[in-house]
Design an enzyme around this catalytic site. Structure first.
Site, mmCIF file in Angstrom:
data_model
loop_
_atom_site.group_PDB
_atom_site.id
_atom_site.type_symbol
_atom_site.label_atom_id
_atom_site.label_comp_id
_atom_site.label_asym_id
_atom_site.label_seq_id
_atom_site.Cartn_x
_atom_site.Cartn_y
_atom_site.Cartn_z
ATOM 1 N N GLN A 261 0.807 -1.223 0.000
ATOM 2 C CA GLN A 261 0.000 0.000 0.000
ATOM 3 C C GLN A 261 0.839 1.272 0.000
ATOM 4 O OE1 GLN A 261 -2.687 -1.872 3.211
ATOM 5 N NE2 GLN A 261 -4.011 -0.356 2.253
ATOM 6 N N HIS B 75 0.896 -9.297 4.277
ATOM 7 C CA HIS B 75 -0.281 -8.420 4.299
ATOM 8 C C HIS B 75 -0.982 -8.559 2.945
ATOM 9 C CE1 HIS B 75 -2.049 -4.607 6.237
ATOM 10 N NE2 HIS B 75 -2.771 -4.814 5.142
ATOM 11 N N ASN C 102 -1.575 -10.650 8.196
ATOM 12 C CA ASN C 102 -2.443 -9.525 8.510
ATOM 13 C C ASN C 102 -3.892 -9.913 8.227
ATOM 14 O OD1 ASN C 102 -3.042 -6.553 8.905
ATOM 15 N ND2 ASN C 102 -3.996 -6.969 6.935
ATOM 16 N N GLU C 103 -4.738 -9.701 9.205
ATOM 17 C CA GLU C 103 -6.166 -9.985 9.038
ATOM 18 C C GLU C 103 -6.356 -11.341 8.346
ATOM 19 O OE1 GLU C 103 -7.807 -6.468 7.185
ATOM 20 O OE2 GLU C 103 -7.802 -5.388 9.073
HETATM 21 O O1 IFM Z 1 -6.098 -0.657 4.226
HETATM 22 C C1 IFM Z 1 -6.630 -1.705 4.982
HETATM 23 C C2 IFM Z 1 -5.513 -2.617 5.483
HETATM 24 O O2 IFM Z 1 -4.731 -3.100 4.436
HETATM 25 C C3 IFM Z 1 -6.092 -3.793 6.235
HETATM 26 N N1 IFM Z 1 -7.035 -3.358 7.242
HETATM 27 C C4 IFM Z 1 -8.039 -2.400 6.868
HETATM 28 C C5 IFM Z 1 -7.388 -1.216 6.184
HETATM 29 C C6 IFM Z 1 -8.441 -0.139 5.825
HETATM 30 O O3 IFM Z 1 -9.423 -0.645 5.008
#
Ligand code: IFM
Length: 410
Positions: free
Chosen positions: A23, A117, A161-162
């Protein structure tokens, strides 16, 4: 100096911001997302391109974060750069991330590193991603290399991540509808063809029935690799947690929570901590409240609910590894931060073991399929010059962090 910093980080709460490699870095050309953004048809509104050029500008980003008052920085390393071809590990790229870690230490920021991620190397996606039988082994091999080279420099690490994102997006964006499935499939076919493959898989748009068991195995192997390697730092897993609230007598809030978290609550067992990532609540019922630019309800109080849920369901120390708001009105970001932090303080006062707060995000960055329109950053980035400009919310949160003892007063 480094071990001291880690010790200090353990004793002191971490106050930081969070980012992800794809990102912010720019030109992540060997990743699956880069390809998906650039094929036709694509689900992406625009490609990530140069992003925030943080691959080159990380010294400025790290310095800015420290100057604002934070004592920690959560960022991702990019598997597609480190292993651009199967088994071909790049020492130069590992050295690059070692320099980012060194820069954090030089500025008094405890670095929390995310191994994955969402993005994976293009070659990995083209062999079926985490749907492939040997995918966990491949991820474990990557984690071993990372642990060996970067472990001594890390203050904390997380595997995925998540990890439950494939579940969450299905529920939130109704990705199971025939139209959504067809659109996703068309993009996947274009990606596979571009690689001369007959398959393609993505973490974000995962077919969890085929990939989740392998991904859990991959997570476990990565935890083992990080713990077996040099350095002494806590290892965690971050989970996208929704405060699901039922409305009316027949609501399905609990079953919805179970669907979103799936088996990942149990997968956190071998970890030292859990990363709570919360943006809003999900109301299983009527609508009608203020919305953020991401379309979510403005509901910072959700964080209190998910911290309590994580404490009860997982029983590990907690870091809030992401929390934030997409908005063009920075005063709403300030209001959101204040209300979310009030929840964190109440949770701590109630005896919950919350060890840090990382705001998403340091910079206005590439918000996946939504491109650059949604602004989550504390710092604005000029899309042409990449000049950084701290917003009032950055100064506000930095001041709170400093007053909480993250850094000595200036
Ligand atoms: O930008 C995302 C991130 O990559 C993962 N969690 C949520 C963020 C906002 O939507």
């Amino acid at each position: 100096m480094r071990p001291d910093l880690r010790l200090r980080a353990r004793r002191r709460p971490l106050w930081g911001t969070a980012t992800a490699a794809h990102q912010i870095e720019g030109n992540n050309v060997n990743s699956d997302f880069w390809l998906a953004e650039n094929v036709a048809p694509t689900l992406f509104r625009e490609p990530s391109g140069d992003a925030c050029d943080s691959y080159h500008r990380y010294p400025e980003d790290v310095a800015l974060a420290a100057e604002l008052g934070f004592n920690a920085y959560r960022f991702g390393i990019e598997w597609a750069r480190i292993e651009p071809e199967p088994g071909a590990f790049s020492d130069a790229e590992l050295d690059h991330y070692a320099r980012v870690l060194e820069a954090c230490h030089a500025h008094g920021l405890a670095p929390m590193v995310t191994l994955s991620h969402w993005t994976v190397p293009r070659w990995f996606a083209a062999r079926g991603g985490f749907e492939a039988e040997d995918s966990a082994e491949l991820f474990g091999r990557f984690a071993e290399r990372v642990a060996l080279r970067l472990g001594p420099l890390m203050a904390a690490a997380t595997t995925f991540n998540e990890c439950n994102i494939g579940r969450l997006v299905r529920v939130m964006f109704r990705l199971d509808s025939p139209r959504a499935v067809a659109a996703r499939q068309a993009m996947f076919v274009a990606c596979a063809q571009a690689c001369g493959s007959d398959r393609w898989a993505s973490v974000l748009f995962a077919d969890i029935d085929k990939s989740e068991a392998h991904q859990i195995d991959a997570h476990q192997r990565a935890v083992e690799a990080l713990k077996a390697g040099p350095g002494d730092y806590p290892v965690g897993l971050t989970i996208a947690m929704q405060a699901v609230e039922g409305v009316g007598p027949d609501h399905r809030a609990q079953s919805m929570t179970e669907v979103i978290n799936g088996p990942w609550i149990d997968a956190a067992a071998p970890c030292d901590f859990v990363g709570v990532q919360t943006y809003t609540r999900m109301r299983v019922g009527p609508e009608g409240a203020e919305r953020t630019a991401a379309g979510y309800e403005f509901y910072p109080q959700a964080l209190g609910a998910t911290i309590r849920f994580a404490a009860e369901a997982i029983g590990k120390p907690i870091y809030v590894t992401e929390n934030g708001i997409a908005t063009n009105d920075d005063s709403r970001r300030i209001a959101y931060i204040d209300a979310a932090l009030a929840e964190v303080r109440t949770a701590i006062a109630d005896g919950l073991d919350v060890r840090g707060y990382f705001h998403w995000s340091l910079l206005d960055n590439f918000e996946w399929t939504f491109g650059y329109a949604q602004r989550f950053g504390l710092i604005e980035v000029d899309r042409r010059t990449f000049a950084r400009k701290a917003k009032p919310s950055a100064v506000h949160l930095g001041r709170i962090a400093r007053q909480a003892g993250a850094r000595s007063a200036r």
